[in-house]
Design a protein around this motif. Structure first.
Motif, PDB file in Angstrom:
ATOM      1  N   SER A 172     -14.090  -4.213 -13.248  1.00 41.82           N
ATOM      2  CA  SER A 172     -13.875  -4.309 -11.445  1.00 41.82           C
ATOM      3  C   SER A 172     -15.435  -3.282 -11.039  1.00 41.82           C
ATOM      4  O   SER A 172     -15.573  -4.101 -10.502  1.00 41.82           O
ATOM      5  CB  SER A 172     -13.538  -3.090 -11.257  1.00 41.82           C
ATOM      6  N   GLN A 211       0.692  -1.246   0.708  1.00 43.64           N
ATOM      7  CA  GLN A 211      -0.319  -0.188  -0.238  1.00 43.64           C
ATOM      8  C   GLN A 211       1.042   1.305   0.000  1.00 43.64           C
ATOM      9  O   GLN A 211       0.559   2.444  -0.499  1.00 43.64           O
ATOM     10  CB  GLN A 211      -1.017   0.185   0.887  1.00 43.64           C
ATOM     11  N   GLY A 258      -8.584  -3.663  -8.331  1.00 44.25           N
ATOM     12  CA  GLY A 258      -8.769  -2.802  -7.359  1.00 44.25           C
ATOM     13  C   GLY A 258      -9.581  -1.939  -7.444  1.00 44.25           C
ATOM     14  O   GLY A 258     -10.997  -2.981  -8.307  1.00 44.25           O
ATOM     15  N   SER A 259     -10.323  -1.122  -6.428  1.00 48.30           N
ATOM     16  CA  SER A 259     -11.859  -1.027  -6.006  1.00 48.30           C
ATOM     17  C   SER A 259     -12.816  -0.712  -8.053  1.00 48.30           C
ATOM     18  O   SER A 259     -11.508   1.198  -8.314  1.00 48.30           O
ATOM     19  CB  SER A 259     -12.208  -0.016  -5.393  1.00 48.30           C
ATOM     20  N   PRO A 293      -9.998   5.017  -2.422  1.00 49.87           N
ATOM     21  CA  PRO A 293      -9.764   3.694  -2.271  1.00 49.87           C
ATOM     22  C   PRO A 293      -8.091   3.309  -1.869  1.00 49.87           C
ATOM     23  O   PRO A 293      -8.076   2.964  -1.358  1.00 49.87           O
ATOM     24  CB  PRO A 293      -9.901   3.336  -3.653  1.00 49.87           C
ATOM     25  N   ASN A 347      -7.019   1.007   1.269  1.00 41.23           N
ATOM     26  CA  ASN A 347      -6.794   0.039   0.958  1.00 41.23           C
ATOM     27  C   ASN A 347      -7.360  -0.923   0.159  1.00 41.23           C
ATOM     28  O   ASN A 347      -6.918  -2.612   0.300  1.00 41.23           O
ATOM     29  CB  ASN A 347      -5.702  -0.597   2.411  1.00 41.23           C
ATOM     30  N   ASN A 348      -7.841  -0.453  -0.711  1.00 41.54           N
ATOM     31  CA  ASN A 348      -8.525  -1.279  -1.336  1.00 41.54           C
ATOM     32  C   ASN A 348      -8.418  -0.900  -2.749  1.00 41.54           C
ATOM     33  O   ASN A 348      -8.612  -1.077  -4.198  1.00 41.54           O
ATOM     34  CB  ASN A 348     -10.304  -0.755  -1.459  1.00 41.54           C
ATOM     35  N   ALA A 349      -7.291  -0.326  -3.372  1.00 42.48           N
ATOM     36  CA  ALA A 349      -6.743  -0.400  -4.243  1.00 42.48           C
ATOM     37  C   ALA A 349      -5.469  -0.354  -4.587  1.00 42.48           C
ATOM     38  O   ALA A 349      -4.374   0.177  -5.430  1.00 42.48           O
ATOM     39  CB  ALA A 349      -7.356   0.972  -4.949  1.00 42.48           C
ATOM     40  N   THR A 350      -4.592  -1.574  -3.893  1.00 50.44           N
ATOM     41  CA  THR A 350      -3.727  -1.584  -3.276  1.00 50.44           C
ATOM     42  C   THR A 350      -2.363  -2.185  -4.966  1.00 50.44           C
ATOM     43  O   THR A 350      -2.506  -3.266  -4.728  1.00 50.44           O
ATOM     44  CB  THR A 350      -3.434  -2.461  -2.049  1.00 50.44           C
ATOM     45  N   ARG A 374      -7.141 -10.345  -5.757  1.00 53.94           N
ATOM     46  CA  ARG A 374      -6.565  -9.512  -4.534  1.00 53.94           C
ATOM     47  C   ARG A 374      -5.873  -9.674  -3.561  1.00 53.94           C
ATOM     48  O   ARG A 374      -5.806 -10.538  -2.624  1.00 53.94           O
ATOM     49  CB  ARG A 374      -8.422  -8.495  -3.968  1.00 53.94           C
TER      50      ARG A 374
END
Ligand code: HAS
Ligand code: CU1
Length: 576
Positions: free
Chosen positions: A220, A75, A149-150, A131, A135-138, A574
């Motif tokens: 996505s 991240q 990712g998101s 995001p 931590n939703n688009a690492t 993910r």
């Protein structure tokens, strides 16, 4: 109050020139772009030492306090890459390359549209930030699928890029209206460089737009059952290579047009400058496969063709090296410099803006040479996906671009605001610390890469610690770790100068710090009819853009067509 201003270029009778009110507004907008850029860089840069410590063998990502903010090394790395490489550059460049041509042509831009574009870009940034921070688009700054990712991240990124294309459209529009009002005139060189860069970016961005809008967003959102990673990567690098020139060329504008004057000299040749930018326009995009030598299912023939085109696009940088050195020598000799290399001492090393940019150039000699190694198919397997690559790009985008923009800020902020540069000696020190830190980092990382240490890896917490330790990397690891500290000091110095300058009271008329536009030893003249063949041939930028597009279709069509015919639906993953 609307008074006419002393213009950079002769006002054109049929067009409204910049009046005081519009100029004040334009300066404010440019300041917003620059300050947003440098705020993003501040956050990105503060994460940098954590990455450097990782490659120094020290894992700080388990510290409880840090863990609250950042969940993992990956991240942290994603935020670092996105903020520094994508956000900082794009915001700074959008402000810089709208302001310069508007001043150079003395044409009034539609300020409502210009502010709308800035706000759209900022909305895109804030959308993507949510995001990322959660931590939703690492997915790192290359967001290769099938890492998923998101959708909010991809949508925010798409809005940001779309906004940059609006700036491109506005600048090209300004130039075209100037052309209509001034038939037969040679485009002034600063505008020429800006428009060529924006047109190059327009051709370059097509790949990313198709990838994100056509593939990643629907996927996505769950509208498609998978995504084709190879096609996505290919579209990504269609944009991903030329994006590095989108970061570099705005710095070149300063090296060609402003640095010579700041150093006390002249631009070498306007014709050569135009040739370099015309070449960048045509040859920047059809080279992306040099990032994909290791990818299967791409024919070697096309990889080799992209390799040769990559060598070709190094030529305008070599022209730039010649021109930049010539104009610095011109400056130093005018200041009494002598000797074959002894003149270097007579450059105005006390001037922070000049020093930052000259040091940026010096680092780019090594960055460029490393790039040629990367591009060579014989060497690529040794360095690809190793620590060598981040070594390379910290002395290209991390210095050639970033240190130049820092140097530019030392005159641009006083020019935009009428405030005086705070503590010029601290500014000078920040340039040297940044240069030193980046050179140390690059040395440590290139060295580790040659030994086979992978890039984008949490080596400080490797499950195979014994294998890592047995590489005898103590010295390069130490250099890398130290560089993180040096760069931290550089950042503290630089931001002290920047923030204190911005917060200081306005003391001067902003125009008393002028745009340092240089004269040329060999100018292009004003009228196309009397201009040299080189100037006449490089003037039709739209035709050159068309040529660029044809070349891109020729060298990408046969690569992409079989991928489309054989589209693979790979589900997302993910991994964080
Ligand atoms: Fe690169 C990977 C090849 C230039 C950035 N590059 C990257 C990545 C980034 C990046 C970010 O072929 C990583 C992407 C990723 O995450 O996977 N690069 C090149 C080549 C050049 C080049 C051939 N790169 C740049 C620039 C960047 C940049 C510019 C950012 C701004 N690069 C590659 C390749 C890869 C790659 C492969 C993929 C590697 C892999 O395996 O994944 C050329 O454009 C370089 C030409 C430059 C020169 C130097 C000219 C020197 C000048 C200074 C003169 C100095 C003077 C000072 C005059 C030939 C202009 C005088 C001083 C006095 C004191 C007087
Ligand atoms: Cu590249």
């Amino acid at each position: 109050m609307t008074t006419a201003l002393p213009s950079q270029s002769a006002p054109s009778p049929a067009l409204p020139g910049l009046d005081t009110a519009t100029l004040t507004n334009l300066k404010k907008l440019t300041q917003y772009y620059a300050v947003t850029a440098f705020l993003a860089l501040l956050i990105g840069v503060l994460l940098g030492p954590l990455q450097a410590l990782n490659y120094g063998g020290v894992n700080v990502y388990e510290f409880p306090l840090l863990k609250v903010l950042i969940k993992s090394y990956y991240q942290g790395l994603t935020l670092h890459g996105v903020l520094n490489a994508l956000v900082f550059t794009q915001f700074f460049i959008s402000g810089w390359m709208l302001y310069l041509p508007a001043r150079d042509l003395n044409v009034r831009p539609n300020m409502r549209f210009a502010w709308f574009t800035y706000l759209t870009m900022t909305a895109g940034l804030l959308t993507a930030a949510v995001p990322l921070l959660m931590n939703n688009a690492t997915v790192l700054y290359t967001f290769y699928p099938p890492l998923e990712g998101s959708p909010v991240f991809y949508i925010g990124a798409a809005v940001m890029v779309a906004a940059s294309l609006l700036v491109a459209g506005q600048v090209v529009g300004l130039w075209l209206s100037w052309k209509r009002a001034n038939p037969g005139r040679v485009t002034p060189v600063v505008t020429y460089m800006s428009v060529a860069t924006w047109l190059m970016w327009a051709v370059a961005a097509l790949g990313l737009v198709v990838e994100v809008v056509g593939m990643l967003i629907p996927w996505s959102l769950g509208l498609t059952r998978g995504v084709d990673p190879l096609l996505a990567r290919t579209l990504f690098w269609w944009t991903g290579h030329p994006i590095v020139y989108f970061w570099l060329l705005p710095a070149y504008i300063s090296w060609y047009a402003f640095l010579p004057r700041q150093a006390g000299g002249r631009m070498a040749s306007e014709g050569l400058t135009r040739l370099a930018f015309a070449m960048f326009l045509v040859f920047s995009v059809p080279v992306g496969l040099h990032h994909q030598y290791a990818d299967p299912n791409v024919q070697n023939t096309w990889k080799v063709i992209h390799m040769f085109l990559t060598f070709l696009v190094a030529v305008p940088s070599l022209l730039t090296a010649f021109s930049a050195a010539a104009s610095l020598e011109d400056a130093a000799r005018a200041r009494g410099g002598r000797g074959v290399v002894g003149w270097v001492r007579r450059l105005p090393w006390g001037n922070a803006s000049v020093t930052a940019q000259v040091l940026a150039m010096v680092s780019f000699i090594f960055g460029g040479a490393g790039g040629i190694v990367n591009a060579s198919m014989a060497f690529a397997p040794v360095v690809h996906n190793t620590a060598w690559i981040p070594g390379h790009f910290h002395i290209t985008v991390g210095t050639a671009t970033t240190l130049t923009f820092m140097g530019v800020m030392f005159w641009l902020v006083p020019h935009l605001t009428g405030k005086r540069l705070f503590a010029p000696r601290l500014a000078l020190a920040s340039a040297w610390w940044w240069f030193g830190g980046m050179m140390l980092f690059a040395l440590g990382m290139h060295w580790q890469g040659l030994a086979g240490v992978p890039r984008r890896a949490q080596v400080s917490a490797s499950a195979q610690q014994a294998a890592y330790d047995s590489m005898n990397m103590a010295l390069p690891k130490l250099l890398t770790a130290i560089s993180g500290g040096v760069l931290f000091v550089a950042a503290v110095l630089f931001y002290t100068v920047l923030i204190r300058t911005l917060l200081s009271p306005r003391l001067d008329d902003p125009e008393s710090t002028p745009i340092p536009t240089s004269e040329a030893i060999s100018p292009a003249g004003q009228n196309l009819r009397e201009a040299s063949l080189l100037v006449r041939r490089t003037e039709p930028l739209l035709a050159l853009t068309f040529a660029a597009l044809i070349l891109v279709i020729l060298v990408y069509g046969p690569v992409i067509a079989p991928m489309l015919a054989n589209y693979q639906f790979i589900p997302g993953q993910r991994l964080w």
